[in-house]
Design a protein around this motif. Sequence first.
Motif, PDB file in Angstrom:
ATOM      1  N   UNK A   1      29.473  41.281  38.673  1.00  0.00           N
ATOM      2  CA  UNK A   1      30.929  40.267  38.040  1.00  0.00           C
ATOM      3  C   UNK A   1      31.578  40.024  39.233  1.00  0.00           C
ATOM      4  N   UNK A   2      32.099  38.636  38.577  1.00  0.00           N
ATOM      5  CA  UNK A   2      33.298  38.655  40.050  1.00  0.00           C
ATOM      6  C   UNK A   2      34.029  38.735  40.928  1.00  0.00           C
ATOM      7  N   UNK A   3      34.571  38.991  41.446  1.00  0.00           N
ATOM      8  CA  UNK A   3      35.636  40.134  42.514  1.00  0.00           C
ATOM      9  C   UNK A   3      36.688  39.248  41.914  1.00  0.00           C
ATOM     10  N   UNK A   4      37.107  38.280  41.740  1.00  0.00           N
ATOM     11  CA  UNK A   4      38.394  38.668  40.790  1.00  0.00           C
ATOM     12  C   UNK A   4      38.857  39.256  39.659  1.00  0.00           C
ATOM     13  N   UNK A   5      38.078  39.589  39.546  1.00  0.00           N
ATOM     14  CA  UNK A   5      37.589  40.193  37.888  1.00  0.00           C
ATOM     15  C   UNK A   5      37.762  42.055  38.918  1.00  0.00           C
ATOM     16  N   UNK A   6      37.083  42.275  39.912  1.00  0.00           N
ATOM     17  CA  UNK A   6      37.033  43.983  40.113  1.00  0.00           C
ATOM     18  C   UNK A   6      38.563  44.320  40.428  1.00  0.00           C
ATOM     19  N   UNK A   7      39.028  42.933  41.233  1.00  0.00           N
ATOM     20  CA  UNK A   7      40.789  43.638  41.968  1.00  0.00           C
ATOM     21  C   UNK A   7      41.374  44.004  41.118  1.00  0.00           C
ATOM     22  N   UNK A   8      41.696  43.670  40.235  1.00  0.00           N
ATOM     23  CA  UNK A   8      42.352  44.444  39.409  1.00  0.00           C
ATOM     24  C   UNK A   8      42.322  45.924  38.616  1.00  0.00           C
ATOM     25  N   UNK A   9      41.216  46.083  39.084  1.00  0.00           N
ATOM     26  CA  UNK A   9      40.496  47.260  38.656  1.00  0.00           C
ATOM     27  C   UNK A   9      40.486  48.007  39.928  1.00  0.00           C
ATOM     28  N   UNK A  10      40.679  47.561  40.745  1.00  0.00           N
ATOM     29  CA  UNK A  10      40.100  49.307  41.622  1.00  0.00           C
ATOM     30  C   UNK A  10      42.076  49.064  42.361  1.00  0.00           C
ATOM     31  N   UNK A  11      42.612  48.042  42.343  1.00  0.00           N
ATOM     32  CA  UNK A  11      43.956  47.650  42.891  1.00  0.00           C
ATOM     33  C   UNK A  11      45.037  48.817  41.849  1.00  0.00           C
TER      34      UNK A  11
END
Length: 275
Positions: free
Chosen positions: A47-57
Amino acid sequence: MLHTFASHRQFLDTSRYILFAYMLINDALQVTTSVVLFAFFVYQIEFPIVYCIPLLFISTATFQNTPLILAIMSLERYVAIVYPLQCPPAWRSDRIWAIILTLWMISCLFPLIDFSIGKQDPNVDPFSTPVLCKTAVVNSTPIQMLLKAATSILFFTVVAVIILFTYVRILLETRKLRQDRASVNRAMYTVLLHGFQLVLCMLAFTHPITETLVVAHGWQPQDLAFFNYFTFILIPRFLSPLIYGFRDQSLRACIRKTLVRCSQKVWTYDKRIPQ
């Protein structure tokens, strides 16, 4: 355990229990986000990075926060034993929140710097291009890898020194109090359990080295990922409530009463249901 904390006022008036509840909340966030990310990795969900970054953060910040909490809890025990009658104001229950807020700021600072210095791939649209949500996708530049290595070394060194210093001093102070042998043995056993938990948390910082060594011996990437996740993420979070919670007599007694009341309610409800 969080329900027990919220139901009994005496736990919220003690710095040690407040820090323990904070650790439970942090570990719950860490396990939740890490399980979601691990499931995405195993099933290759993109899925797009914009949804991935909050989870990784959230996953990165809570992961780095765990050893800091262990260090602060060690310092709190050290202060409580060495200064039982003159506790420093910063360690009182009504001011311990300032220390907790500081830990959150430190834990969130490094992920913010890490993500901000990253170089975006021109072929990847952060809002539409699906990618596999993992750290290597966002943290791929040499500067980010260097920052991550430096952060890991810094956390390992500082926390290891604090844990070693405080627990050795606590053990020495316990022996000076001339307590019975059983109490000394319990203190030593607690030190060993905390040390084992710290080792597991710190080994997770060295997973790039372990991955290189194990892959060289023929392990599959999926098997290695599951081994690292189970050993360095799940096991320390599983040991935390056992070490700090069920070994505490007051908290254990309240949990037992809560379970008994719940069992009685379920038993009464089952008897009312017509067969």
